[in-house]
Design a protein around this motif. Structure first.
Motif, PDB file in Angstrom:
ATOM      1  N   SER A  13      42.039 -11.893  95.043  1.00 11.71           N
ATOM      2  CA  SER A  13      42.924 -12.774  95.801  1.00 11.71           C
ATOM      3  C   SER A  13      44.044 -13.210  94.882  1.00 11.71           C
ATOM      4  CB  SER A  13      42.169 -14.007  96.315  1.00 11.71           C
ATOM      5  OG  SER A  13      41.045 -13.636  97.087  1.00 11.71           O
ATOM      6  N   THR A  31      45.307 -15.732  98.875  1.00 10.04           N
ATOM      7  CA  THR A  31      45.433 -14.680  99.869  1.00 10.04           C
ATOM      8  C   THR A  31      44.636 -13.467  99.400  1.00 10.04           C
ATOM      9  OG1 THR A  31      47.643 -15.418 100.514  1.00 10.04           O
ATOM     10  CG2 THR A  31      47.030 -13.154 101.088  1.00 10.04           C
ATOM     11  N   GLU A  32      43.728 -12.992 100.216  1.00 11.59           N
ATOM     12  CA  GLU A  32      42.881 -11.873  99.815  1.00 11.59           C
ATOM     13  C   GLU A  32      43.693 -10.578  99.730  1.00 11.59           C
ATOM     14  OE1 GLU A  32      38.811  -9.487 101.185  1.00 11.59           O
ATOM     15  OE2 GLU A  32      39.532 -11.217 102.344  1.00 11.59           O
ATOM     16  N   THR A  53      46.765 -21.869  97.774  1.00 15.15           N
ATOM     17  CA  THR A  53      46.132 -21.068  98.811  1.00 15.15           C
ATOM     18  C   THR A  53      45.987 -19.623  98.364  1.00 15.15           C
ATOM     19  OG1 THR A  53      47.098 -22.472 100.526  1.00 15.15           O
ATOM     20  CG2 THR A  53      46.268 -20.316 101.210  1.00 15.15           C
ATOM     21  N   LYS A  72      50.525 -16.487  96.378  1.00 16.04           N
ATOM     22  CA  LYS A  72      51.848 -15.889  96.503  1.00 16.04           C
ATOM     23  C   LYS A  72      52.894 -16.708  95.752  1.00 16.04           C
ATOM     24  CE  LYS A  72      50.973 -13.631 100.950  1.00 16.04           C
ATOM     25  NZ  LYS A  72      51.380 -13.470 102.369  1.00 16.04           N
TER      26      LYS A  72
END
Length: 277
Positions: free
Chosen positions: A169, A254-255, A252, A172
């Motif tokens: 993950s 993101t996979e 956060t 971004k």
């Protein structure tokens, strides 16, 4: 032709005296805040602003109006500082920064070279460190994955793992990526940063490209929660609330799926998917 960063003007004796005149007192120290941004703390606890600071290793850094270390910028007095925030003296070769298209070609040129037992079947592009130049993740369902990075004018392998028991993950634009592994009922999530062609403090002119582990958290087979925050030595047990707060503090995630449905058979296809995002 490779693009080169702006060449730094030679530091004359007069300029050296100018820098020295604004350097903070020796009691000052560089420290990182929760966002992993560097600031300079004076002896009285205040933050230095609009001034140069020279480390004991001899490297010059500039702290801007907001008190944070300047990176990839020109200081108010006209000197360029690189991606690590360091002023590069004359005679030290500047780092090449390829364009995205140049990076794609470098990955394609790298592919035919012997990779040992590793044989790539699929590819996906992800900008792990948010510098605009994507990293290439090469996948082999038999042997796992490798992360390739364009470091100046060459390609390097900086990370590898198994596809079957590893979850990737990233945050971004945040230069945080996470590797989650599970073994014998124990789940570990390692948080890492990618540095590309950056100067090593204390070693004038030496650059490095590497993945640095900054922290990790674990859930043991019996459900105990623990973490290492990158500062204190060793793991410490924590509550569920502390565990979740720590993991969420990086942003956060993101996979990055590594299965055939989300990856591509060629580097060109992976590039087209990347720019279409």
């Amino acid at each position: 032709m490779k693009r080169q960063l702006k060449t730094v003007v030679a530091l004359t004796a007069a300029a050296a005296m100018t820098m020295a005149s604004v350097m903070t007192v020796s009691a000052a120290a560089m420290k990182r805040d929760r966002d992993y941004r560097w600031r300079l703390v004076n002896e009285d606890g205040s933050y230095a602003t609009n001034q140069w600071y020279q480390t004991p290793g001899g490297i010059w850094y500039y702290f801007g109006e907001d008190g944070y270390l300047l990176k990839n910028a020109t200081t108010p007095d006209g000197y360029y500082v690189d991606g690590l925030g360091a002023w590069v003296p004359e005679g030290v070769e500047d780092a090449y920064v390829p364009s995205v298209q140049e990076a794609v070609q470098m990955y394609k040129d790298y592919l035919p070279q012997p990779q040992g037992f590793f044989s790539s079947e699929n590819f996906v592009f992800v900008d792990l460190n948010g510098d605009g130049i994507p990293e290439c993740i090469a996948i082999s369902q038999e042997h796992g994955f490798q992360i390739w990075v364009c470091a100046g004018n060459e390609v390097k392998t900086v990370e590898s793992g198994r596809c079957t028991d590893t979850n990737l993950s990233y945050v971004k634009g945040g230069n945080i990526f996470s590797i989650r592994t599970e073994y014998s009922g124990k789940i570990t999530r390692s948080f890492r940063r990618l540095t590309v062609n950056e100067l090593v403090e204390g070693s004038q002119g030496k650059r490095t490209t590497e993945v640095r582990q900054i922290s990790y958290s674990t859930i043991s087979a019996d459900g105990n929660l623990s973490l290492w925050d990158g500062k204190n030595f060793g793991l410490k047990q924590v509550t569920r609330e502390q565990f979740d707060e720590f993991n969420n503090s990086f942003g956060t995630l993101t996979e990055i799926p590594l299965d055939s449905a989300h990856t591509y058979k060629s580097i060109d296809e992976a590039y087209e998917a990347f720019i279409a995002q």
